[in-house]
Design a protein around this motif. Structure first.
Motif, mmCIF file in Angstrom:
data_model
loop_
_atom_site.group_PDB
_atom_site.id
_atom_site.type_symbol
_atom_site.label_atom_id
_atom_site.label_comp_id
_atom_site.label_asym_id
_atom_site.label_seq_id
_atom_site.Cartn_x
_atom_site.Cartn_y
_atom_site.Cartn_z
ATOM 1 N N GLU A 180 0.276 -4.308 7.372
ATOM 2 C CA GLU A 180 0.208 -3.785 8.480
ATOM 3 C C GLU A 180 1.463 -4.550 9.474
ATOM 4 O O GLU A 180 1.526 -5.849 9.302
ATOM 5 C CB GLU A 180 -0.987 -4.175 9.313
ATOM 6 N N LEU A 181 2.329 -3.901 9.693
ATOM 7 C CA LEU A 181 3.555 -4.536 10.513
ATOM 8 C C LEU A 181 4.104 -3.945 11.938
ATOM 9 O O LEU A 181 4.013 -2.620 12.077
ATOM 10 C CB LEU A 181 4.774 -4.085 9.490
ATOM 11 N N SER A 182 3.872 -4.738 12.745
ATOM 12 C CA SER A 182 4.148 -4.248 14.153
ATOM 13 C C SER A 182 5.114 -5.040 14.771
ATOM 14 O O SER A 182 5.616 -6.010 14.546
ATOM 15 C CB SER A 182 2.900 -4.359 14.978
ATOM 16 N N ASP A 183 6.078 -4.199 15.763
ATOM 17 C CA ASP A 183 7.000 -4.600 16.217
ATOM 18 C C ASP A 183 6.647 -5.053 17.768
ATOM 19 O O ASP A 183 7.434 -5.434 18.732
ATOM 20 C CB ASP A 183 8.308 -3.961 16.297
ATOM 21 N N GLY A 184 5.362 -5.109 18.171
ATOM 22 C CA GLY A 184 5.020 -5.036 19.567
ATOM 23 C C GLY A 184 4.656 -3.880 20.143
ATOM 24 O O GLY A 184 4.115 -4.102 21.187
ATOM 25 N N GLU A 185 5.184 -2.526 19.747
ATOM 26 C CA GLU A 185 5.128 -1.371 20.372
ATOM 27 C C GLU A 185 4.596 -0.547 19.392
ATOM 28 O O GLU A 185 3.788 0.256 19.769
ATOM 29 C CB GLU A 185 6.422 -0.875 20.901
ATOM 30 N N PHE A 186 5.154 -0.625 17.958
ATOM 31 C CA PHE A 186 4.681 0.526 16.935
ATOM 32 C C PHE A 186 4.238 -0.316 15.837
ATOM 33 O O PHE A 186 4.507 -1.455 15.599
ATOM 34 C CB PHE A 186 5.642 1.358 16.747
ATOM 35 N N THR A 187 3.223 0.209 15.177
ATOM 36 C CA THR A 187 2.661 -0.207 13.883
ATOM 37 C C THR A 187 2.796 0.618 12.676
ATOM 38 O O THR A 187 2.501 1.665 12.510
ATOM 39 C CB THR A 187 1.076 -0.566 14.172
ATOM 40 N N GLY A 188 3.414 0.128 11.791
ATOM 41 C CA GLY A 188 3.636 0.903 10.335
ATOM 42 C C GLY A 188 2.720 0.263 9.392
ATOM 43 O O GLY A 188 2.122 -0.812 9.113
ATOM 44 N N TYR A 189 2.480 1.273 8.250
ATOM 45 C CA TYR A 189 1.477 0.762 7.195
ATOM 46 C C TYR A 189 2.094 0.919 5.922
ATOM 47 O O TYR A 189 2.760 2.171 5.526
ATOM 48 C CB TYR A 189 0.074 1.398 7.218
ATOM 49 N N GLY A 190 1.769 0.025 4.930
ATOM 50 C CA GLY A 190 2.556 0.232 3.586
ATOM 51 C C GLY A 190 1.507 -0.217 2.649
ATOM 52 O O GLY A 190 0.554 -0.938 2.771
ATOM 53 N N GLU A 191 1.532 0.338 1.478
ATOM 54 C CA GLU A 191 0.613 -0.210 0.337
ATOM 55 C C GLU A 191 1.408 -0.396 -1.002
ATOM 56 O O GLU A 191 2.356 0.184 -1.248
ATOM 57 C CB GLU A 191 -0.255 1.147 0.346
ATOM 58 N N ALA A 192 0.582 -1.171 -1.726
ATOM 59 C CA ALA A 192 0.846 -1.372 -3.317
ATOM 60 C C ALA A 192 -0.343 -1.630 -4.275
ATOM 61 O O ALA A 192 -0.993 -2.473 -3.667
ATOM 62 C CB ALA A 192 2.022 -2.466 -3.227
ATOM 63 N N ALA A 193 -0.603 -1.029 -5.124
ATOM 64 C CA ALA A 193 -1.754 -1.101 -5.884
ATOM 65 C C ALA A 193 -1.682 -2.259 -6.734
ATOM 66 O O ALA A 193 -0.278 -2.530 -7.410
ATOM 67 C CB ALA A 193 -2.184 0.106 -6.474
ATOM 68 N N ALA A 194 -2.394 -3.293 -7.149
ATOM 69 C CA ALA A 194 -2.262 -4.261 -8.028
ATOM 70 C C ALA A 194 -2.401 -3.660 -9.306
ATOM 71 O O ALA A 194 -3.146 -2.793 -9.621
ATOM 72 C CB ALA A 194 -3.596 -5.468 -7.721
ATOM 73 N N THR A 195 -1.819 -4.331 -10.475
ATOM 74 C CA THR A 195 -2.145 -3.944 -11.891
ATOM 75 C C THR A 195 -2.184 -5.214 -12.777
ATOM 76 O O THR A 195 -1.311 -5.754 -12.787
ATOM 77 C CB THR A 195 -1.095 -2.828 -12.136
#
Length: 339
Positions: free
Chosen positions: A32-47
């Motif tokens: 979860e990454l926020s710049d103070g106004e908007f928030t973005g979500y990213g993912e990576a599955a472990a293996t």
């Protein structure tokens, strides 16, 4: 800036087996990454196959939080280049951060990613649905439980052609075959002749990735197209696959995210190769990122959300033999569960 990571165990609907591993749970990292106004979500599955853990990815990302914060208002491509030296050999972690940054960037610009890239949702390839290695009875049962027009069949046994023959008795769907490096050149060439008559569309990574001489033979003699997977990990691999494979399967986690994946797609096109993007059984967060690449692709494997019981997000979804996009900016992914 706010940077958070979440760990989830995604429960698979069925035990998932391929030629070298089986599992019932898929650990995954959400950024979860926020710049103070908007928030973005990213993912990576472990293996475990690549020695990647959720804890390790989280530590790698948090260790450069000060660099991310100093560059949070730059483009995803700029941040990727700035942080790349810190992610050498750690592409999964970089992928999770890159997807989060793309999601954030799209939201800041008030557009879904595909529009931000100048693309249209036209002539989109449909995702296959993966059937892992199992007894023939259980593989048939999985198909019957999830009727679909396009299946990827995971193989790598001593009776692969016989398995496909049996499955064909129960479905008119198009099959794709993924041998996960388990065949020889001779087997592949011979199998291609038999599998073509069974309505198999292509063969994915039939040989071990280092068998270049064998792949030259297969490329010239197989009656079915061959698509690289393990042979195409990073950007430098695309050119190496030319003349050995008819196309490449790009995984966001393996190459480091959307930023390098788009460059790999462009290079493969320049080389006259078919392009596929695959998944690693991610939740809808990771699958949503793949979805925005669809206008650029010939084939796609984005069935992660369909293979799990406890999806943790809403976003780009595949059902009713179509890909459905939410009316949201960025990747369109929205977490529905938190830890």
């Amino acid at each position: 800036m706010k940077l958070k990571t979440y760990s989830f165990d995604l429960e698979l609907k069925d035990t998932f087996r391929i030629s070298h591993i089986s599992r019932d749970l898929q650990p995954t990292l959400i950024v979860e990454l926020s710049d103070g106004e908007f928030t973005g979500y990213g993912e990576a599955a472990a293996t475990s196959y690549y020695g990647v853990t959720v804890e390790g990815m989280s530590e790698d990302i948090k260790s450069i939080a000060h660099i991310i914060e100093a560059n949070i208002h730059k483009t995803p491509e700029e941040l990727w280049e700035i942080t790349n030296p810190y992610f050498k050999g750690k592409s999964f972690a970089q992928c999770a951060l890159d997807i989060a940054m793309h999601d954030l960037h799209g939201k800041r610009n008030g557009l879904p990613l595909y529009k931000l890239w100048g693309l249209e949702l036209k002539n989109l390839p449909l995702s296959n649905y993966t059937i892992g290695i199992d007894s023939v009875e259980k593989m048939v049962q999985k198909m019957q439980q999830f009727p679909w027009p396009l299946y990827k069949i995971k193989l790598g046994t001593d009776e692969d052609v016989e398995i496909v023959k049996e499955l064909r008795k129960h479905s008119d769907a198009v099959f794709r075959v993924d041998a996960n490096c388990a065949w020889t050149a001779e087997e592949t060439i011979e199998n291609s002749k038999l599998l073509k008559d069974l309505n198999v569309e292509f063969l994915e990574q039939p040989l071990p990735k280092d068998d270049k001489e064998g792949m030259k033979r297969v490329y010239n003699e197989s009656v079915l197209p061959v698509i690289a997977d393990e042979s195409c990990i990073t950007e430098t691999d695309v050119k190496k696959c030319s003349g050995l494979f008819h196309g490449v399967n790009i995984k966001l986690t393996k190459c480091g995210g959307l930023t390098p994946a788009r460059r790999m797609i462009a290079e493969a096109r320049q080389l006259g190769m078919k392009v596929m993007v695959g998944c690693m059984t991610e939740s809808t967060v990771g699958i949503s990122a793949i979805g925005h690449l669809l206008p650029l692709l010939d084939y796609v494997d984005m069935d992660g959300g369909m293979l799990i019981k406890n999806d943790i997000a809403d976003g780009v979804k595949v059902y009713d033999e179509k890909t459905h996009f939410p009316e949201r900016n960025g990747t369109g992914a929205k977490l529905t569960k938190f830890k």
